[in-house]
Write a protein that holds these residues in place. Structure first.
Motif, PDB file in Angstrom:
ATOM      1  N   ARG A  30       0.796  -1.224   0.000  1.00  0.00           N
ATOM      2  CA  ARG A  30       0.000   0.000   0.000  1.00  0.00           C
ATOM      3  C   ARG A  30       0.835   1.283   0.000  1.00  0.00           C
ATOM      4  O   ARG A  30       0.390   2.316  -0.487  1.00  0.00           O
ATOM      5  CB  ARG A  30      -0.933   0.005   1.209  1.00  0.00           C
ATOM      6  CG  ARG A  30      -1.942   1.130   1.175  1.00  0.00           C
ATOM      7  CD  ARG A  30      -2.895   1.073   2.336  1.00  0.00           C
ATOM      8  NE  ARG A  30      -3.773  -0.062   2.317  1.00  0.00           N
ATOM      9  CZ  ARG A  30      -4.956  -0.097   1.718  1.00  0.00           C
ATOM     10  NH1 ARG A  30      -5.402   0.941   1.071  1.00  0.00           N
ATOM     11  NH2 ARG A  30      -5.701  -1.186   1.775  1.00  0.00           N
ATOM     12  N   TYR A  59       3.323   7.790  -1.290  1.00  0.00           N
ATOM     13  CA  TYR A  59       2.275   7.431  -2.246  1.00  0.00           C
ATOM     14  C   TYR A  59       1.510   6.278  -1.621  1.00  0.00           C
ATOM     15  O   TYR A  59       2.078   5.203  -1.409  1.00  0.00           O
ATOM     16  CB  TYR A  59       2.883   7.033  -3.595  1.00  0.00           C
ATOM     17  CG  TYR A  59       3.685   8.156  -4.204  1.00  0.00           C
ATOM     18  CD1 TYR A  59       3.077   9.096  -5.021  1.00  0.00           C
ATOM     19  CD2 TYR A  59       5.040   8.299  -3.928  1.00  0.00           C
ATOM     20  CE1 TYR A  59       3.808  10.149  -5.568  1.00  0.00           C
ATOM     21  CE2 TYR A  59       5.775   9.344  -4.461  1.00  0.00           C
ATOM     22  CZ  TYR A  59       5.150  10.265  -5.281  1.00  0.00           C
ATOM     23  OH  TYR A  59       5.867  11.307  -5.812  1.00  0.00           O
ATOM     24  N   GLY A  61      -1.622   3.745  -1.746  1.00  0.00           N
ATOM     25  CA  GLY A  61      -2.577   3.135  -2.654  1.00  0.00           C
ATOM     26  C   GLY A  61      -3.899   2.818  -1.977  1.00  0.00           C
ATOM     27  O   GLY A  61      -3.955   2.536  -0.782  1.00  0.00           O
ATOM     28  N   ASP A  86      -4.635   8.289 -10.632  1.00  0.00           N
ATOM     29  CA  ASP A  86      -4.391   6.906 -11.005  1.00  0.00           C
ATOM     30  C   ASP A  86      -2.972   6.573 -10.556  1.00  0.00           C
ATOM     31  O   ASP A  86      -2.074   7.418 -10.637  1.00  0.00           O
ATOM     32  CB  ASP A  86      -4.504   6.718 -12.520  1.00  0.00           C
ATOM     33  CG  ASP A  86      -5.934   6.853 -13.026  1.00  0.00           C
ATOM     34  OD1 ASP A  86      -6.877   6.675 -12.232  1.00  0.00           O
ATOM     35  OD2 ASP A  86      -6.102   7.149 -14.223  1.00  0.00           O
ATOM     36  N   SER A  87      -2.769   5.361 -10.097  1.00  0.00           N
ATOM     37  CA  SER A  87      -1.463   4.988  -9.546  1.00  0.00           C
ATOM     38  C   SER A  87      -0.346   5.107 -10.572  1.00  0.00           C
ATOM     39  O   SER A  87      -0.463   4.620 -11.694  1.00  0.00           O
ATOM     40  CB  SER A  87      -1.501   3.561  -9.003  1.00  0.00           C
ATOM     41  OG  SER A  87      -2.195   3.533  -7.789  1.00  0.00           O
ATOM     42  N   ASN A  90       2.541   3.410  -7.062  1.00  0.00           N
ATOM     43  CA  ASN A  90       2.048   2.222  -6.368  1.00  0.00           C
ATOM     44  C   ASN A  90       1.528   1.216  -7.382  1.00  0.00           C
ATOM     45  O   ASN A  90       0.558   1.479  -8.086  1.00  0.00           O
ATOM     46  CB  ASN A  90       0.951   2.609  -5.375  1.00  0.00           C
ATOM     47  CG  ASN A  90       0.555   1.450  -4.505  1.00  0.00           C
ATOM     48  OD1 ASN A  90       0.123   0.420  -5.001  1.00  0.00           O
ATOM     49  ND2 ASN A  90       0.716   1.610  -3.207  1.00  0.00           N
ATOM     50  N   GLN A  91       2.162   0.070  -7.439  1.00  0.00           N
ATOM     51  CA  GLN A  91       1.843  -0.931  -8.453  1.00  0.00           C
ATOM     52  C   GLN A  91       0.731  -1.889  -8.030  1.00  0.00           C
ATOM     53  O   GLN A  91       0.318  -2.727  -8.825  1.00  0.00           O
ATOM     54  CB  GLN A  91       3.103  -1.734  -8.782  1.00  0.00           C
ATOM     55  CG  GLN A  91       4.248  -0.872  -9.240  1.00  0.00           C
ATOM     56  CD  GLN A  91       5.570  -1.623  -9.266  1.00  0.00           C
ATOM     57  OE1 GLN A  91       5.638  -2.805  -8.978  1.00  0.00           O
ATOM     58  NE2 GLN A  91       6.632  -0.918  -9.612  1.00  0.00           N
ATOM     59  N   GLU A  96      -3.940   6.253  -6.065  1.00  0.00           N
ATOM     60  CA  GLU A  96      -3.006   6.593  -4.993  1.00  0.00           C
ATOM     61  C   GLU A  96      -3.174   8.049  -4.594  1.00  0.00           C
ATOM     62  O   GLU A  96      -3.565   8.891  -5.402  1.00  0.00           O
ATOM     63  CB  GLU A  96      -1.554   6.330  -5.407  1.00  0.00           C
ATOM     64  CG  GLU A  96      -1.024   7.246  -6.481  1.00  0.00           C
ATOM     65  CD  GLU A  96       0.372   6.874  -6.976  1.00  0.00           C
ATOM     66  OE1 GLU A  96       0.850   5.752  -6.715  1.00  0.00           O
ATOM     67  OE2 GLU A  96       0.977   7.722  -7.658  1.00  0.00           O
ATOM     68  N   LYS A  98      -0.948  11.175  -3.352  1.00  0.00           N
ATOM     69  CA  LYS A  98       0.407  11.705  -3.237  1.00  0.00           C
ATOM     70  C   LYS A  98       0.384  12.595  -2.001  1.00  0.00           C
ATOM     71  O   LYS A  98      -0.345  13.589  -1.962  1.00  0.00           O
ATOM     72  CB  LYS A  98       0.773  12.510  -4.483  1.00  0.00           C
ATOM     73  CG  LYS A  98       2.169  13.085  -4.456  1.00  0.00           C
ATOM     74  CD  LYS A  98       2.469  13.827  -5.755  1.00  0.00           C
ATOM     75  CE  LYS A  98       3.853  14.418  -5.755  1.00  0.00           C
ATOM     76  NZ  LYS A  98       4.119  15.146  -7.022  1.00  0.00           N
TER      77      LYS A  98
END
Length: 115
Positions: A30, A59, A61, A86-87, A90-91, A96, A98
């Motif tokens: 996260r 960041y 998520g 949109d992320s 964070n994958q 996310e 900021k």
């Protein structure tokens, strides 16, 4: 895999700037941070002795359903949400926050609560 310790958390280094001034570090699924060693970007100072970062941006998520409660949680800990997007960093989540101006201790509290 390169790792670095931030606030006592062992994180995975995802990216390093070409000049080595900043690192993108995944602390958990996260939370990802971008930490800088020289703070050339004039972020709020939040030094961490274990990593050597002078400042960082987090960041965090989330899913759409979590947005409001996580927003409140971040603000409770003194974080300033600069952007909801949109992320990019964070994958693991579609969206996310900021977040700037979190202290190291506040980030650690969020980390523990969001596990």
């Amino acid at each position: 895999m390169n790792t670095i310790t931030f606030a006592g958390i062992k994180g995975k280094v995802l990216k390093s700037s070409p000049h080595g001034n900043y690192l993108v570090v995944e602390l958990c699924d996260r939370i990802t941070i971008c930490g800088t060693f020289s703070n050339q970007f004039n972020w709020s100072e939040a030094p961490d002795s274990s990593s050597g970062f002078t400042s960082f941006i987090a960041y965090i998520g989330f899913t759409t359903e979590e947005q409001l409660s996580l927003n409140d949680q971040i603000q409770f800990y003194g974080g300033h949400i600069q952007e909801l997007r949109d992320s990019k960093r964070n994958q693991h989540f579609p969206l996310e926050f900021k977040v700037k101006e979190l202290s190291v201790d506040s980030l650690l509290n969020l980390f523990n609560e969001l596990q």
